[in-house]
Scaffold this active site. Structure first.
Site, mmCIF file in Angstrom:
data_model
loop_
_atom_site.group_PDB
_atom_site.id
_atom_site.type_symbol
_atom_site.label_atom_id
_atom_site.label_comp_id
_atom_site.label_asym_id
_atom_site.label_seq_id
_atom_site.Cartn_x
_atom_site.Cartn_y
_atom_site.Cartn_z
ATOM 1 N N THR A 145 25.470 50.037 -29.771
ATOM 2 C CA THR A 145 26.345 50.223 -28.624
ATOM 3 C C THR A 145 25.578 50.778 -27.446
ATOM 4 O OG1 THR A 145 28.140 50.667 -30.108
ATOM 5 C CG2 THR A 145 28.321 51.657 -27.929
ATOM 6 N N THR A 156 30.761 48.117 -26.541
ATOM 7 C CA THR A 156 30.171 47.503 -27.737
ATOM 8 C C THR A 156 30.919 46.247 -28.153
ATOM 9 O OG1 THR A 156 29.384 48.026 -29.968
ATOM 10 C CG2 THR A 156 31.598 48.744 -29.448
ATOM 11 N N VAL A 211 37.962 48.030 -35.618
ATOM 12 C CA VAL A 211 37.525 48.783 -34.446
ATOM 13 C C VAL A 211 36.715 49.966 -34.957
ATOM 14 C CG1 VAL A 211 38.288 50.194 -32.503
ATOM 15 C CG2 VAL A 211 39.491 48.071 -33.031
ATOM 16 N N GLY A 212 35.565 50.196 -34.358
ATOM 17 C CA GLY A 212 34.708 51.296 -34.795
ATOM 18 C C GLY A 212 34.927 52.544 -33.965
ATOM 19 N N ASP A 213 33.918 53.360 -33.947
ATOM 20 C CA ASP A 213 34.015 54.657 -33.254
ATOM 21 C C ASP A 213 33.955 54.538 -31.733
ATOM 22 O OD1 ASP A 213 31.347 53.713 -33.548
ATOM 23 O OD2 ASP A 213 30.584 55.695 -33.019
ATOM 24 N N GLY A 223 29.752 52.945 -37.147
ATOM 25 C CA GLY A 223 30.890 53.671 -36.579
ATOM 26 C C GLY A 223 31.724 54.391 -37.598
HETATM 27 N N1 ASP Z 1 29.162 52.308 -33.339
HETATM 28 C C1 ASP Z 1 29.372 50.887 -33.142
HETATM 29 C C2 ASP Z 1 30.474 50.425 -34.049
HETATM 30 O O1 ASP Z 1 30.526 50.872 -35.179
HETATM 31 C C3 ASP Z 1 28.174 50.077 -33.352
HETATM 32 C C4 ASP Z 1 26.873 50.691 -32.886
HETATM 33 O O2 ASP Z 1 26.827 51.567 -32.077
HETATM 34 O O3 ASP Z 1 25.813 50.310 -33.367
HETATM 35 O O4 ASP Z 1 31.232 49.577 -33.662
#
Ligand code: ASP
Length: 318
Positions: free
Chosen positions: A171, A189, A200-202, A225
């Site tokens: 991201t 991201t 959906v991630g963090d 995430g």
């Molecule tokens: N944190 C992001 C997600 O999990 C991906 C990343 O930062 O590499 O969607």
């Protein structure tokens, strides 16, 4: 105060150059971090953010992003499929609605109503990203993908250390402080490559991928995430700074929490960037920091001394 912009990964100059342009002419940290994140969105050669991001398991790209200045100044969108710049839309959510987060098709519709230009016929999926997805679905190791177990390409740690960002995720997080001493942050991201559709991630979740409080500091996370979400990573780092930790202590402690509470696989990586709250008068500013669980993470910093792409200041598992 001297402005500073700090972003994740070695593609950071793509973000930092436009962000610095805003800061160096006296613009706000919020304008700067959004300009930085959007520049990365618009670069089709970066395969983890915006146009060119790798798709989900169904072959469709979805984008997540958020912006934040303070607990009462935050906006977020998740699972956008028709617009390229989530942070700009997230800012509109913050400024025009009483809400913080909009998701899915209704977030796309909100962007449309707000006059953002949709990505058009070509969509967010580039030919390169489509080719990677086609290879992914042809790989027999992914046969169980229909059981909702998205397969993430294994990470070769040595290769990662050489090559910088992996294209399976990574991201862009941008933190900035402007000449008035105001902090802001933005994250954008396309999430995990080949994720289960709807995942959906963090990154767009306030307190997980990004947290900013003018009274305590700012922090942002990149990497797997789910690990960050299990520990409220960015909120934790900012709270540690509120209680007196330096940015590097806060980032290391937040990442240590992840290493203690999860059984980490060899492909698990999380990195954090953190910025101290601004200070008044001649009190010394606490500065900024970066840390990562594993080698391979780079941050990009721009200040009066220019732009530098550097390895994380601390690595927990060298
Ligand atoms: N944190 C992001 C997600 O999990 C991906 C990343 O930062 O590499 O969607």
């Amino acid at each position: 105060m001297t402005p500073t912009v700090l972003s994740t990964w070695s593609f950071g100059p793509v973000a930092n150059n436009p962000a610095w342009e805003v800061l160096s002419r006296g613009g706000s940290a919020l304008d700067a971090v959004i300009a930085g994140a959007s520049a990365v969105d618009n670069d089709p050669t970066i395969n983890s953010v915006g146009i060119g991001g790798l798709p989900d398991a169904s072959g469709r790209v979805s984008l997540d992003g958020c912006v934040m200045e303070n607990p009462d100044r935050a906006g977020s969108v998740a699972c956008l499929r028709r617009f390229a710049n989530p942070c700009e839309i997230a800012r509109r959510v913050m400024e025009k609605t009483i809400h913080i987060m909009l998701v899915g098709e209704d977030a796309d519709r909100f962007a449309e109503r707000e006059g953002f230009a949709p990505i058009g016929e070509k969509g967010l999926l580039t030919d390169y990203a489509r080719g990677e997805w086609e290879k992914w679905i042809a790989d027999p190791r992914n046969l169980d993908r229909d059981k909702y177990r998205g397969w993430i390409p294994p990470l070769n740690v040595e290769e990662k250390a050489r090559s910088g960002p992996s294209q399976s995720h990574d991201t862009v997080c941008v933190l900035g402080v402007d000449s008035t001493g105001r902090l802001a942050g933005a994250c954008s991201t396309s999430g995990m490559a080949f994720k289960v559709p709807g995942r959906v991630g963090d990154s767009p979740i306030i307190g997980h991928g990004l947290y900013v409080d003018q009274e305590a500091g700012a922090a942002a996370a990149t990497g797997n995430g789910e690990l960050v979400m299990g520990t409220c990573g960015s909120f934790l780092a900012v709270e540690l700074m509120r209680r007196g930790a330096t940015p590097v202590e806060a980032a290391v402690d937040a990442l240590t929490r992840i290493t203690k509470r999860f059984a980490l696989g060899p492909d698990h990586q999380v990195a954090m960037i953190a910025m101290a709250k601004p200070v008044a008068g001649d009190e010394k500013w606490g500065g900024w920091a970066s840390a990562a669980i594993r080698p391979g993470f780079h941050h990009t910093v721009t200040d009066a001394g220019g732009t530098r792409v550097e390895a994380a200041q601390r690595v927990l598992i060298p």
